[in-house]
Design an enzyme around this catalytic site. Structure first.
Site, PDB file in Angstrom:
ATOM      1  N   LYS A  52       0.844  -1.204   0.000  1.00 59.18           N
ATOM      2  CA  LYS A  52       0.000   0.000   0.000  1.00 59.18           C
ATOM      3  C   LYS A  52       0.879   1.255   0.000  1.00 59.18           C
ATOM      4  O   LYS A  52       0.617   2.216  -0.729  1.00 59.18           O
ATOM      5  CB  LYS A  52      -0.964  -0.023   1.197  1.00 59.18           C
ATOM      6  CG  LYS A  52      -2.054  -1.089   1.032  1.00 59.18           C
ATOM      7  CD  LYS A  52      -2.853  -1.373   2.300  1.00 59.18           C
ATOM      8  CE  LYS A  52      -3.803  -2.556   2.053  1.00 59.18           C
ATOM      9  NZ  LYS A  52      -4.573  -2.950   3.241  1.00 59.18           N
ATOM     10  N   GLN A  96      -4.677  -1.899   9.583  1.00 50.81           N
ATOM     11  CA  GLN A  96      -4.588  -3.218   8.962  1.00 50.81           C
ATOM     12  C   GLN A  96      -5.142  -4.282   9.904  1.00 50.81           C
ATOM     13  O   GLN A  96      -4.788  -4.335  11.078  1.00 50.81           O
ATOM     14  CB  GLN A  96      -3.126  -3.515   8.582  1.00 50.81           C
ATOM     15  CG  GLN A  96      -2.943  -4.779   7.749  1.00 50.81           C
ATOM     16  CD  GLN A  96      -3.559  -4.707   6.357  1.00 50.81           C
ATOM     17  OE1 GLN A  96      -3.687  -3.636   5.766  1.00 50.81           O
ATOM     18  NE2 GLN A  96      -3.954  -5.836   5.823  1.00 50.81           N
ATOM     19  N   ASP A 119     -10.957   2.393   3.831  1.00 49.62           N
ATOM     20  CA  ASP A 119     -11.182   0.950   3.688  1.00 49.62           C
ATOM     21  C   ASP A 119     -12.673   0.633   3.569  1.00 49.62           C
ATOM     22  O   ASP A 119     -13.044  -0.481   3.217  1.00 49.62           O
ATOM     23  CB  ASP A 119     -10.628   0.211   4.922  1.00 49.62           C
ATOM     24  CG  ASP A 119      -9.364  -0.566   4.620  1.00 49.62           C
ATOM     25  OD1 ASP A 119      -9.139  -0.914   3.450  1.00 49.62           O
ATOM     26  OD2 ASP A 119      -8.599  -0.815   5.575  1.00 49.62           O
TER      27      ASP A 119
HETATM   28  N1  GUN Z   1      -6.879  -7.327   6.130  1.00 48.10           N
HETATM   29  C1  GUN Z   1      -7.159  -8.048   5.028  1.00 48.10           C
HETATM   30  N2  GUN Z   1      -7.625  -7.254   4.045  1.00 48.10           N
HETATM   31  C2  GUN Z   1      -7.632  -5.995   4.539  1.00 48.10           C
HETATM   32  C3  GUN Z   1      -7.999  -4.743   3.978  1.00 48.10           C
HETATM   33  O1  GUN Z   1      -8.441  -4.611   2.825  1.00 48.10           O
HETATM   34  N3  GUN Z   1      -7.853  -3.667   4.817  1.00 48.10           N
HETATM   35  C4  GUN Z   1      -7.398  -3.790   6.089  1.00 48.10           C
HETATM   36  N4  GUN Z   1      -7.311  -2.692   6.825  1.00 48.10           N
HETATM   37  N5  GUN Z   1      -7.066  -4.956   6.628  1.00 48.10           N
HETATM   38  C5  GUN Z   1      -7.181  -6.047   5.844  1.00 48.10           C
END
Ligand code: GUN
Length: 292
Positions: A52, A96, A119
């Site tokens: 990211k 995350q 998100d």
């Molecule tokens: N864990 C697995 N996929 C994601 C996601 O798209 N965003 C976040 N914040 N955590 C995750």
């Protein structure tokens, strides 16, 4: 059979975003700034967050990575979320997941300002999605819709079977694909661990989306000829032939299922890169929504 190339499509999106960053710069406007909170040292979470941050660099976004030890308290994490909510330089941020057991994920998610929730996990954004009000769509389902759109895959009136009802993929996707829009207007079945006769359910599907995290779960005898198959699974499986000692395996037995499909997304290189592209799109949108 056509392979749905998530790397190519996500690169296209990132290029489009990079152009918008250049335009903003020439107009003297603010550059989008994404922050990411990472707790602990889980290998998969670290590589997702690194990807990211790298995507931000490629596009020209600013990024900030905030790391905590896995022993961090809920109180400290909540305080950081509240500080990021107030920080005018940060346009959007993510925490995350998963988080360690001492931290209530829902409490953290609910503390995020919905206008910075890039998100799309906050209940307010999920609720807006249900009634088709503007808001942030969750990044992985949004990425899947973008793949369908850019591959011009027909969805209207199709039987779509989604396997897995997680809050971040299956559940929101089932609503998005049932909405009166494109991609959408599907007849959606949300299958899960208690579903009976899953093979029969899948055999009726024009579109199968597998999001359960069980390597090679979807076999050729579960897939109708000509079906569209989208694989959201990303399980790390031990592989001593690789230098790093593992490889990513999807939920679909790709080798045997692919010959049956009209379209299929691979793992890696299918949905994964699209989650990141969607997050970047949402971050730019968060800034635009501020009117800046
Ligand atoms: N864990 C697995 N996929 C994601 C996601 O798209 N965003 C976040 N914040 N955590 C995750």
């Amino acid at each position: 059979m056509q392979v749905i190339d998530g790397i190519r499509i996500s690169s296209e999106i990132k290029q489009e975003l990079a152009i918008q960053v250049i335009e903003r710069k020439t107009q003297g406007k603010k550059i989008p700034h994404l922050a990411a909170i990472l707790v602990g040292n889980d290998g998969a979470s670290m590589s997702y967050v690194n990807a990211k941050v790298k995507a931000c660099e490629e596009i020209g976004f600013e990024s900030t990575l905030i790391r905590y030890d896995s022993s961090v308290s809920e109180e400290i994490l909540l305080a950081k979320v509240l500080a990021l909510n107030l920080d005018k330089s940060i346009d959007g941020f993510i925490v995350q997941l998963p988080l360690p057991p001492q931290i209530d994920e829902m409490k953290i998610t609910q503390a995020i300002d919905p206008l910075k929730d890039v998100d799309g996990f906050h209940p307010q954004n999920l609720g807006n999605m249900v009634v088709s009000l503007p808001g942030f769509l969750p990044a992985t389902p949004m990425g899947i819709l973008e793949l369908i759109k850019r591959m011009k895959i027909e969805t209207e009136g199709k039987n779509c079977v989604i396997i897995g009802r997680s809050n971040i993929v299956g559940m929101p996707l089932s609503i998005m694909l049932g909405r009166n829009s494109y991609p959408g207007n599907c007849t959606v079945t949300l299958a899960h661990s208690r579903t009976k006769n899953l093979s029969e359910v899948c055999l009726k599907a024009d579109i199968i989306i597998a999001a359960i995290g069980q390597p090679n779960f979807i076999k050729a005898d579960m897939v109708k000829k000509g079906a569209v198959v989208i694989d959201v699974g990303t399980t790390r499986v031990e592989d001593s032939s690789r230098e790093r000692g593992w490889r990513l395996v999807g939920d679909v037995d790709y080798e045997n299922v692919a010959p049956l499909c009209s379209y299929i997304s691979p793992v890696p290189g299918g949905v994964g890169p699209m989650t990141i592209a969607s997050l970047m799109m949402n971050t730019l949108k968060a800034l635009e929504l501020k009117g800046k």
